[in-house]
Design a protein around this motif. Structure first.
Motif, PDB file in Angstrom:
ATOM      1  N   ILE A 129       0.830  -1.212   0.000  1.00 64.97           N
ATOM      2  CA  ILE A 129       0.000   0.000   0.000  1.00 64.97           C
ATOM      3  C   ILE A 129       0.866   1.264   0.000  1.00 64.97           C
ATOM      4  CG2 ILE A 129      -1.660   1.326   1.366  1.00 64.97           C
ATOM      5  CD1 ILE A 129      -2.720  -1.438   2.357  1.00 64.97           C
ATOM      6  N   LEU A 130       1.869   1.289   0.870  1.00 66.71           N
ATOM      7  CA  LEU A 130       2.705   2.490   0.974  1.00 66.71           C
ATOM      8  C   LEU A 130       3.587   2.648  -0.255  1.00 66.71           C
ATOM      9  CD1 LEU A 130       3.067   4.789   2.938  1.00 66.71           C
ATOM     10  CD2 LEU A 130       4.932   3.522   4.022  1.00 66.71           C
ATOM     11  N   GLY A 131       3.980   1.525  -0.858  1.00 67.15           N
ATOM     12  CA  GLY A 131       4.762   1.612  -2.086  1.00 67.15           C
ATOM     13  C   GLY A 131       3.990   2.279  -3.201  1.00 67.15           C
ATOM     14  N   GLU A 132       2.717   1.913  -3.345  1.00 65.40           N
ATOM     15  CA  GLU A 132       1.882   2.566  -4.360  1.00 65.40           C
ATOM     16  C   GLU A 132       1.747   4.061  -4.072  1.00 65.40           C
ATOM     17  OE1 GLU A 132      -1.870   0.716  -4.866  1.00 65.40           O
ATOM     18  OE2 GLU A 132      -1.040  -1.249  -5.368  1.00 65.40           O
ATOM     19  N   HIS A 133       1.563   4.385  -2.807  1.00 69.40           N
ATOM     20  CA  HIS A 133       1.431   5.798  -2.427  1.00 69.40           C
ATOM     21  C   HIS A 133       2.708   6.577  -2.759  1.00 69.40           C
ATOM     22  CE1 HIS A 133       0.309   9.334  -0.124  1.00 69.40           C
ATOM     23  NE2 HIS A 133       1.426   9.224   0.582  1.00 69.40           N
ATOM     24  N   LEU A 134       3.841   5.999  -2.444  1.00 72.60           N
ATOM     25  CA  LEU A 134       5.105   6.680  -2.716  1.00 72.60           C
ATOM     26  C   LEU A 134       5.332   6.856  -4.214  1.00 72.60           C
ATOM     27  CD1 LEU A 134       7.676   5.258  -0.128  1.00 72.60           C
ATOM     28  CD2 LEU A 134       7.361   7.670  -0.708  1.00 72.60           C
ATOM     29  N   ARG A 135       5.082   5.814  -4.994  1.00 72.32           N
ATOM     30  CA  ARG A 135       5.311   5.922  -6.431  1.00 72.32           C
ATOM     31  C   ARG A 135       4.401   6.965  -7.062  1.00 72.32           C
ATOM     32  NH1 ARG A 135       5.898   0.479  -5.586  1.00 72.32           N
ATOM     33  NH2 ARG A 135       3.786  -0.026  -6.296  1.00 72.32           N
ATOM     34  N   ALA A 136       3.149   7.023  -6.605  1.00 78.77           N
ATOM     35  CA  ALA A 136       2.231   8.048  -7.123  1.00 78.77           C
ATOM     36  C   ALA A 136       2.704   9.439  -6.734  1.00 78.77           C
ATOM     37  CB  ALA A 136       0.822   7.799  -6.598  1.00 78.77           C
ATOM     38  N   GLY A 137       3.164   9.597  -5.498  1.00 78.15           N
ATOM     39  CA  GLY A 137       3.654  10.895  -5.059  1.00 78.15           C
ATOM     40  C   GLY A 137       4.916  11.318  -5.781  1.00 78.15           C
ATOM     41  N   LEU A 138       5.815  10.381  -6.009  1.00 77.21           N
ATOM     42  CA  LEU A 138       7.056  10.685  -6.720  1.00 77.21           C
ATOM     43  C   LEU A 138       6.773  11.119  -8.151  1.00 77.21           C
ATOM     44  CD1 LEU A 138       9.198   7.682  -5.454  1.00 77.21           C
ATOM     45  CD2 LEU A 138       9.652  10.097  -4.974  1.00 77.21           C
ATOM     46  N   ALA A 139       5.811  10.465  -8.796  1.00 79.73           N
ATOM     47  CA  ALA A 139       5.502  10.787 -10.195  1.00 79.73           C
ATOM     48  C   ALA A 139       5.011  12.218 -10.360  1.00 79.73           C
ATOM     49  CB  ALA A 139       4.465   9.805 -10.728  1.00 79.73           C
ATOM     50  N   ALA A 140       4.499  12.799  -9.286  1.00 79.58           N
ATOM     51  CA  ALA A 140       3.973  14.165  -9.352  1.00 79.58           C
ATOM     52  C   ALA A 140       5.020  15.225  -9.033  1.00 79.58           C
ATOM     53  CB  ALA A 140       2.797  14.308  -8.383  1.00 79.58           C
ATOM     54  N   VAL A 141       6.228  14.815  -8.688  1.00 73.29           N
ATOM     55  CA  VAL A 141       7.277  15.771  -8.314  1.00 73.29           C
ATOM     56  C   VAL A 141       7.972  16.298  -9.572  1.00 73.29           C
ATOM     57  CG1 VAL A 141       9.493  16.035  -7.122  1.00 73.29           C
ATOM     58  CG2 VAL A 141       7.638  14.722  -6.055  1.00 73.29           C
ATOM     59  N   PRO A 142       8.089  17.614  -9.746  1.00 75.12           N
ATOM     60  CA  PRO A 142       8.820  18.154 -10.886  1.00 75.12           C
ATOM     61  C   PRO A 142      10.252  17.640 -10.920  1.00 75.12           C
ATOM     62  CG  PRO A 142       7.576  19.887  -9.791  1.00 75.12           C
ATOM     63  CD  PRO A 142       7.492  18.682  -8.893  1.00 75.12           C
ATOM     64  N   GLY A 143      10.684  17.216 -12.078  1.00 73.26           N
ATOM     65  CA  GLY A 143      12.029  16.662 -12.228  1.00 73.26           C
ATOM     66  C   GLY A 143      12.055  15.151 -12.237  1.00 73.26           C
ATOM     67  N   VAL A 144      11.007  14.493 -11.748  1.00 73.91           N
ATOM     68  CA  VAL A 144      10.923  13.031 -11.785  1.00 73.91           C
ATOM     69  C   VAL A 144      10.221  12.635 -13.072  1.00 73.91           C
ATOM     70  CG1 VAL A 144       9.972  10.962 -10.687  1.00 73.91           C
ATOM     71  CG2 VAL A 144      10.902  12.822  -9.275  1.00 73.91           C
ATOM     72  N   VAL A 145      10.886  11.807 -13.890  1.00 72.53           N
ATOM     73  CA  VAL A 145      10.337  11.479 -15.207  1.00 72.53           C
ATOM     74  C   VAL A 145       9.835  10.046 -15.303  1.00 72.53           C
ATOM     75  CG1 VAL A 145      11.726  13.215 -16.388  1.00 72.53           C
ATOM     76  CG2 VAL A 145      12.649  10.915 -16.092  1.00 72.53           C
ATOM     77  N   GLU A 146      10.210   9.173 -14.369  1.00 73.94           N
ATOM     78  CA  GLU A 146       9.705   7.800 -14.390  1.00 73.94           C
ATOM     79  C   GLU A 146       9.871   7.181 -13.010  1.00 73.94           C
ATOM     80  OE1 GLU A 146      10.552   3.417 -16.447  1.00 73.94           O
ATOM     81  OE2 GLU A 146      11.416   5.220 -17.364  1.00 73.94           O
ATOM     82  N   THR A 147       8.897   6.373 -12.604  1.00 75.08           N
ATOM     83  CA  THR A 147       9.008   5.608 -11.359  1.00 75.08           C
ATOM     84  C   THR A 147       8.795   4.135 -11.684  1.00 75.08           C
ATOM     85  OG1 THR A 147       6.647   5.759 -10.804  1.00 75.08           O
ATOM     86  CG2 THR A 147       8.090   7.537 -10.025  1.00 75.08           C
ATOM     87  N   ARG A 148       9.481   3.268 -10.899  1.00 79.14           N
ATOM     88  CA  ARG A 148       9.403   1.819 -11.123  1.00 79.14           C
ATOM     89  C   ARG A 148       9.463   1.105  -9.776  1.00 79.14           C
ATOM     90  NH1 ARG A 148      13.176   3.872 -14.302  1.00 79.14           N
ATOM     91  NH2 ARG A 148      14.794   3.274 -12.818  1.00 79.14           N
ATOM     92  N   GLY A 149       9.117  -0.176  -9.813  1.00 75.74           N
ATOM     93  CA  GLY A 149       9.319  -1.010  -8.645  1.00 75.74           C
ATOM     94  C   GLY A 149       8.059  -1.702  -8.202  1.00 75.74           C
ATOM     95  N   ALA A 150       8.153  -2.312  -7.042  1.00 77.16           N
ATOM     96  CA  ALA A 150       7.024  -2.999  -6.421  1.00 77.16           C
ATOM     97  C   ALA A 150       7.207  -2.911  -4.918  1.00 77.16           C
ATOM     98  CB  ALA A 150       6.954  -4.462  -6.871  1.00 77.16           C
ATOM     99  N   GLY A 151       6.095  -2.726  -4.210  1.00 73.50           N
ATOM    100  CA  GLY A 151       6.197  -2.600  -2.763  1.00 73.50           C
ATOM    101  C   GLY A 151       7.125  -1.468  -2.389  1.00 73.50           C
ATOM    102  N   LEU A 152       7.980  -1.723  -1.419  1.00 74.27           N
ATOM    103  CA  LEU A 152       8.920  -0.696  -0.967  1.00 74.27           C
ATOM    104  C   LEU A 152      10.324  -0.910  -1.526  1.00 74.27           C
ATOM    105  CD1 LEU A 152       7.688  -0.039   2.677  1.00 74.27           C
ATOM    106  CD2 LEU A 152       7.530   1.476   0.679  1.00 74.27           C
ATOM    107  N   LEU A 153      10.379  -1.304  -2.787  1.00 70.93           N
ATOM    108  CA  LEU A 153      11.600  -1.250  -3.585  1.00 70.93           C
ATOM    109  C   LEU A 153      11.275  -0.380  -4.784  1.00 70.93           C
ATOM    110  CD1 LEU A 153      14.505  -2.110  -4.092  1.00 70.93           C
ATOM    111  CD2 LEU A 153      13.626  -4.125  -5.298  1.00 70.93           C
ATOM    112  N   ILE A 154      11.783   0.846  -4.766  1.00 71.64           N
ATOM    113  CA  ILE A 154      11.343   1.876  -5.709  1.00 71.64           C
ATOM    114  C   ILE A 154      12.553   2.532  -6.362  1.00 71.64           C
ATOM    115  CG2 ILE A 154      10.139   4.094  -5.922  1.00 71.64           C
ATOM    116  CD1 ILE A 154       8.470   3.242  -3.473  1.00 71.64           C
ATOM    117  N   GLY A 155      12.488   2.675  -7.668  1.00 74.04           N
ATOM    118  CA  GLY A 155      13.468   3.467  -8.395  1.00 74.04           C
ATOM    119  C   GLY A 155      12.757   4.586  -9.133  1.00 74.04           C
TER     120      GLY A 155
END
Length: 401
Positions: A313-339
């Motif tokens: 759950i928190l991994g999805e939240h983090l990836r969605a939040g990261l995708a909205a940050v200016p300068g971030v162009v792609e997010t990847r991963g599963a759970g709490l392993l995020i690039g």
């Protein structure tokens, strides 16, 4: 130099006493609690790297600490001429979590590299005069000992130590046709990471593992999955490959298994368990009573607290939040392993800026940042990073320009 006991003092002593294979440490950490750590100068940080996916339960977890302390006070180490209840029960627990069939077995090690070294030997035992090839992928990282390094694809790691053990071929990452073309009756094993952590958190394409399973089964090759970084709940399931319903011939584990205590494992499934026999491999410290106790305590807390659900759950939240940050162009991963990739080559500068802002993260390349926090990370802690990240990236862009 700074005052005695300061970070500067400790770092000077480090430089004159430790072999310089890691470069200069970023800070001198002296204590931790939960998801935070403190350095020698009294600064605190939110640990979003978790010792590179090791500290699944954060730092100084009271239950793990009490279990390890009690076991150490009872029986700390025995040679492999003997065994202990903790070693046996942990092996049984891992086999149950893996859904391994009857006849499956566990070999305990001290690290992921050692687990992959054992798996390399397992692959060689599946060989014959005509079955001599071992396949891995471009971008793979399986460790730095000589056998594991032969499986690792990064030239900068490999070239200083060549010639490496032979027979290993690296295929294009994520290309199922290249895999199918390469697997034939001359292949002893295929080594895969479900998500390549050191390459920037690159998941294999959907369906790739299943194609690999079908091809290896058809030709008598072993499918060996390196779950050193992805295992033990990191991706929201106990092992990342379970999300695709694939059963391998062997799996390697470490990192999160001991909650910070050094332990790794090679899990062999069914018939593959007969390939390594008495005297063909061994270890002095692997699976000793304290390591077994640490593993059992870690697994118990993960089960009882719903940490795997939290990771998903928190991994999805983090990836969605990261995708909205200016300068971030792609997010990847599963759970709490995020690039996540940046729009320029300032990821190392972002690591430094994040540290100054009180966050520990990691860069895997000039453009890619990695998060692998404790699985007990809370949403407010995750949000504190998301709120700080725009400023961190702005600072990093300025420092790198």
């Amino acid at each position: 130099m700074g005052t005695p006991g300061s970070g500067a003092d400790w770092l000077a002593r480090y430089g004159s006493s430790l072999l310089g294979v890691f470069g200069a440490p970023q800070r001198v950490l002296v204590r931790g609690s939960g998801c935070t750590v403190e350095d020698a100068d009294g600064n605190t940080y939110l640990d979003l790297l978790g010792g590179i996916a090791v500290n699944t339960l954060g730092h100084a977890h009271p239950f793990v600490t009490s279990v390890v302390s009690a076991q150490l006070a009872t029986l700390g180490h025995v040679s492999n001429f003997f065994t202990s209840p903790t070693q046996i029960v942990l092996a049984e627990k891992l086999l149950a979590l893996a859904g391994a069939p009857d006849g499956s077995r566990v070999f305990f090690t001290n690290s992921g590299t050692e687990a992959n070294e054992a798996a390399f030997k397992l692959a060689r035992r599946n060989g014959s005069p005509t079955r001599t090839r071992i396949l891995a992928l471009d971008g793979a990282f399986h460790g730095r000992s000589m056998g594991a390094l032969a499986l690792t694809a990064k030239p900068a790691y490999r070239e200083p130590f060549q010639p490496l053990p032979g027979g290993v071929e690296h295929l294009p990452f994520g290309d199922p046709q290249a895999l199918l073309n390469a697997v034939d009756d001359t292949v002893a094993a295929v080594f895969l990471e479900p998500i390549q952590g050191e390459a920037g958190v690159r998941p294999l394409p959907q369906g790739y593992l299943r194609r690999a399973r079908e091809a290896t089964a058809e030709h008598g090759a072993l499918l060996i999955l390196d779950e050193v970084q992805t295992g033990i709940g990191r991706t929201g399931t106990w092992f990342a490959h379970q999300a695709e319903g694939v059963v391998p011939d062997a799996m390697t584990l470490a990192k999160g298994l001991g909650g910070g205590f050094p332990i790794g494992a090679l899990v062999t499934y069914g018939p593959a368990s007969g390939l390594l026999t008495a005297g063909q491999h061994g270890t002095t410290f692997g699976g000793n009573p304290v390591a077994g106790a640490a593993g059992l305590a870690t697994l118990a807390v993960l089960e009882e607290t719903g940490a795997l659900d939290n990771a998903g759950i928190l991994g999805e939240h983090l990836r969605a939040g990261l995708a909205a940050v200016p300068g971030v162009v792609e997010t990847r991963g599963a759970g709490l392993l995020i690039g996540f990739d940046l729009d320029g080559g300032y990821a190392p500068a972002a690591v430094r800026a994040a540290l100054d802002a009180g966050f520990i993260i990691n860069s895997t390349s000039e453009r890619t940042l990695r998060l692998a926090p404790p699985l007990i990370l809370t949403r407010p802690q995750a949000d504190s990073f998301l709120e700080a990240l725009p400023g961190i990236l702005t600072t990093a862009q300025g420092a790198a320009s």
